[in-house]
Design a protein around this motif. Structure first.
Motif, PDB file in Angstrom:
ATOM      1  N   TYR A  42       2.564 -88.166 -35.434  1.00  0.00           N
ATOM      2  CA  TYR A  42       1.014 -87.936 -35.404  1.00  0.00           C
ATOM      3  C   TYR A  42       0.616 -87.033 -36.382  1.00  0.00           C
ATOM      4  O   TYR A  42       1.187 -85.679 -36.327  1.00  0.00           O
ATOM      5  CB  TYR A  42       0.542 -87.667 -33.822  1.00  0.00           C
ATOM      6  N   HIS A  74       5.103 -88.507 -31.643  1.00  0.00           N
ATOM      7  CA  HIS A  74       4.332 -88.560 -30.190  1.00  0.00           C
ATOM      8  C   HIS A  74       4.669 -90.111 -29.769  1.00  0.00           C
ATOM      9  O   HIS A  74       4.934 -90.973 -30.373  1.00  0.00           O
ATOM     10  CB  HIS A  74       3.090 -88.180 -30.734  1.00  0.00           C
ATOM     11  N   TYR A  75       4.095 -90.005 -28.574  1.00  0.00           N
ATOM     12  CA  TYR A  75       4.267 -91.374 -28.017  1.00  0.00           C
ATOM     13  C   TYR A  75       2.245 -91.657 -27.682  1.00  0.00           C
ATOM     14  O   TYR A  75       1.685 -90.614 -27.170  1.00  0.00           O
ATOM     15  CB  TYR A  75       4.475 -91.213 -26.479  1.00  0.00           C
ATOM     16  N   ILE A  91      -2.442 -89.456 -26.946  1.00  0.00           N
ATOM     17  CA  ILE A  91      -1.278 -89.011 -27.797  1.00  0.00           C
ATOM     18  C   ILE A  91      -0.562 -87.922 -27.312  1.00  0.00           C
ATOM     19  O   ILE A  91      -1.335 -86.840 -27.230  1.00  0.00           O
ATOM     20  CB  ILE A  91      -1.819 -88.911 -29.139  1.00  0.00           C
ATOM     21  N   PRO A 102       2.755 -85.195 -27.103  1.00  0.00           N
ATOM     22  CA  PRO A 102       4.139 -84.934 -27.765  1.00  0.00           C
ATOM     23  C   PRO A 102       5.213 -85.403 -27.437  1.00  0.00           C
ATOM     24  O   PRO A 102       5.815 -85.573 -26.124  1.00  0.00           O
ATOM     25  CB  PRO A 102       4.254 -83.242 -27.654  1.00  0.00           C
ATOM     26  N   ALA A 104       8.051 -79.155 -26.361  1.00  0.00           N
ATOM     27  CA  ALA A 104       6.575 -79.390 -26.473  1.00  0.00           C
ATOM     28  C   ALA A 104       6.109 -78.095 -25.701  1.00  0.00           C
ATOM     29  O   ALA A 104       6.586 -77.706 -24.736  1.00  0.00           O
ATOM     30  CB  ALA A 104       5.970 -80.445 -26.222  1.00  0.00           C
ATOM     31  N   LEU A 131       0.944 -79.113 -32.061  1.00  0.00           N
ATOM     32  CA  LEU A 131       0.770 -79.476 -30.631  1.00  0.00           C
ATOM     33  C   LEU A 131      -0.037 -78.832 -29.751  1.00  0.00           C
ATOM     34  O   LEU A 131      -0.124 -77.761 -29.600  1.00  0.00           O
ATOM     35  CB  LEU A 131       2.398 -79.517 -30.204  1.00  0.00           C
TER      36      LEU A 131
END
Length: 664
Positions: free
Chosen positions: A288, A302-303, A322, A324, A329, A405
């Motif tokens: 990201y 990221h997911y 989105i 981390p 994180a 983040l």
């Protein structure tokens, strides 16, 4: 003689980014199975393109690799954006600098992005002059409006042709290469789509307006997405560039970082999306890229989290999150010390990389120690505001570390004894004050719906309007946001005091094709399309920053939302799932109220969506009404005082509706 458009069809979509809508599908899915999906994979900057392998062929190997991944490289930022020479070279290569009458050369902005917008040609409609409405074009409060006599030219629209996809790709790539600007090797081609329907919802025209070339990139085989990874050039049918954004950092592969494995990602997403969210798809691992305005040291994995919620029997796709993927994180907490009518809030942060920046948001109370950029330190003073004593409010904290983040935290504030019952949750409804000035309002679903960013999103919107001299009449979030505020009084609502009492209302939360959702049961949790009759008191422009409601789920937008137009000028939102975001509102307000070049409302929303949404598979949408003779009086509306505004269309004067949609 007025010509009936019956039987006249526009040019159908040939190449686009067709994606499923919120609990439905988009009109772009009506393409024949053999249609090109508009994705290319290029071997070199030599204008040659080859068909990209489909995701389904790659899926088994990718799933195995992702499930076993416990670390991935970070990417160091070694360059923050373009420079002046590159911006000038790009403008020259695309012919922008030579025609300042169309908007001027591409501009390199302070964050290192290159932006260009030709306001006169962007999504331009072919029009003709029709009979003007009755004289005395004035808003219900006496604001002067334009004649509103520009009508859609159906013959010209049917003859409209867009720049061929291969030509657009070749021109965009050659220009970027000549300017020395790096791009990703995956290319997606899409179009702005205009759809026109009559009062019964029957299509009278459907046509593409432009050709949009988006350059996509990957790191380690995973998609690189985000506002800081946007490279996009839009051409009209004559080959002129109408919109451009180049926002890309220069990166170098760095050290490995530990990440949450795929097997644990659903739990990570469930925690981020809040109680009641049901994970709808396997979380996608991506890199990201935050906005270029955010200085960061590294780009990290990221997911992307997707989920659904069921609210009052309605199933909705929630705004995507989105989160981390890195193990270390940042995490934030808030401690409070309350003394009478004041409180001292202190942030504590663990993990992440210093230095940290802090953003505090309260929609109902004053915060001492916030600077002009909306930032403060780890300690903030909160004062109880007059008329709010005894009520609870949510104090939200956003902590951003050196890698961009973001950690969020929130606490409920209560000065004195909290009021009991829904009727006491807000002050009594005040009568709307008409002092001849434009006003705005906002309501939102935040933490109660698993959306951490809504509070900051609305805060940025209202501060942007305030800086432009426009006051807000209301700002209600979470349990204070009520469905009844958007419902017509004839149906038991009170929108004449809230949503329909201002010139622009902004909602962000969850939605589908039927309506949008609330956490409070005042008077129920879903604003259905059949509850909406907007514009009969005041409202000109409604924004629904959510997952919908303008998707084409069996004709949802044209059959359902046309009844909401009772003087309303524009309804803006998305036609697919969208992403939770903190900057949507501030950017929208900034484009609307820009002193040097204020954008029309439609244009401001579209360009905001393009720049803010991290994934070009999100579709924006804008809906409006036609007047007698197929006039489009509100297509180029500006905010009051920033340019022309068309007249209201009510009753028999409203003969149909239109929608423009396209990929972000």
């Amino acid at each position: 003689m007025k010509r009936s458009p019956d039987g006249v069809l526009g040019v159908f979509l040939l190449v686009t980014l067709g994606v499923a809508g919120c609990s439905g599908r988009d009109a772009r899915e009506d393409l024949p199975e053999t249609a090109d999906r508009g994705e290319f994979r290029a071997a070199s900057p030599a204008r040659e393109t080859a068909a990209r392998e489909t995701a389904s062929r790659e899926m088994p190997a990718r799933e195995t690799a992702v499930s076993e991944t416990r670390s991935l490289p970070a990417y160091r930022v070694i360059g923050s954006g373009a420079d002046v020479a590159q911006a000038s070279a790009l403008a020259g290569a695309l012919g922008l600098a030579e025609d300042r009458a169309r908007g001027g050369a591409a501009a390199l902005v302070a964050d290192g992005a290159i932006r260009y917008l030709d306001g006169a040609r962007f999504q331009r409609l072919p029009t003709r002059k029709a009979d003007a409405p009755a004289p005395g074009f004035r808003d219900e409060r006496g604001f002067a409006t334009s004649a509103g006599d520009d009508a859609l030219d159906f013959e010209a629209l049917a003859a409209l042709r867009v720049l061929p996809e291969q030509d657009a790709v070749a021109r965009a790539w050659a220009a970027l290469d000549a300017a020395g600007l790096s791009v990703g090797r995956d290319i997606a081609v899409g179009h702005s789509l205009l759809e026109a329907v009559d009062a019964e919802g029957r299509y009278v025209a459907r046509a593409e307006l432009d050709t949009q070339v988006s350059f996509r990139d990957e790191l380690e085989g995973f998609r690189l997405i985000g506002p800081g990874a946007k490279v996009r050039v839009t051409f009209d049918g004559e080959g002129a560039v109408t919109h451009l954004i180049y926002a890309r950092r220069e990166l170098a592969r760095g050290e490995d970082v530990a990440i949450v494995p795929a097997s644990e990602a659903p739990a990570l997403c469930a925690a981020a999306l809040g109680r009641g969210a049901v994970i709808a798809a396997e979380p996608e691992l991506v890199y990201y890229a935050p906005p270029l305005s955010r200085e960061v040291r590294r780009i990290l994995p990221h997911y992307v989290c997707s989920a659904r919620r069921t609210i009052a029997g309605e199933e909705v796709d929630v705004r995507k999150r989105i989160v981390p993927a890195v193990i270390d994180a940042p995490r934030a907490e808030i401690s409070l010390r309350v003394d009478g009518a004041t409180a001292l809030a202190e942030a504590s942060v663990t993990g992440g990389a210093a230095p940290y920046t802090y953003r505090w948001v309260s929609s109902a109370r004053s915060l001492d120690g916030i600077d002009a950029a909306g930032e403060g330190g780890p300690v903030i003073k909160v004062s109880g505001a007059a008329g709010l004593r005894g009520e609870t409010d949510t104090l939200s904290l956003y902590v951003t570390d050196a890698d961009g983040l973001v950690a969020t935290a929130a606490r409920q504030l209560s000065f004195g004894r909290a009021a009991a019952g829904l009727d006491a949750a807000r002050p009594p409804v005040p009568p709307p004050v008409d002092d001849g000035r434009a006003v705005v309002g906002a309501e939102w679903v935040g933490l109660c719906g698993g959306l951490d960013h809504s509070a900051a999103n609305v805060d940025g919107l209202l501060k942007g309007f305030q800086e432009g001299g426009i006051e807000s009449r209301f700002n209600w979030g979470d349990q204070r946001a009520w469905e009844v505020d958007f419902k017509d009084p004839a149906l038991g609502g009170q929108d004449a005091y809230f949503a329909d009492s201002v010139d622009l209302t902004f909602y962000t939360g969850h939605a589908n094709g039927n309506g949008f959702m609330f956490c409070s049961a005042m008077n129920d949790r879903v604003l259905q399309f059949s509850d909406a009759r907007w514009g009969n008191s005041n409202l000109e422009w409604m924004v629904v920053a959510a997952c919908g409601p303008l998707q084409d789920d069996g004709g949802a937008w044209r059959y359902r939302w046309s009844g909401a137009f009772d003087g309303l000028h524009l309804l803006m939102g998305y036609a697919t799932e969208s992403f939770d975001d903190t900057t949507e509102g501030s950017k929208f307000a900034g484009y609307l109220l820009d002193d040097a070049s204020p954008a029309p409302v439609r244009e401001a929303w579209v360009t905001t969506a393009i720049e803010v949404q991290p994934d070009d598979e999100v579709l924006y949408a804008v809906m409006g009404a036609y007047g007698p003779g197929w006039t489009v009086p509100n297509y180029d509306d500006h905010f009051w005082g920033k340019g022309p505004v068309g007249p209201d269309l009510t009753g028999a004067a409203r003969i149909g509706v239109w929608r423009i949609s396209g990929p972000t």
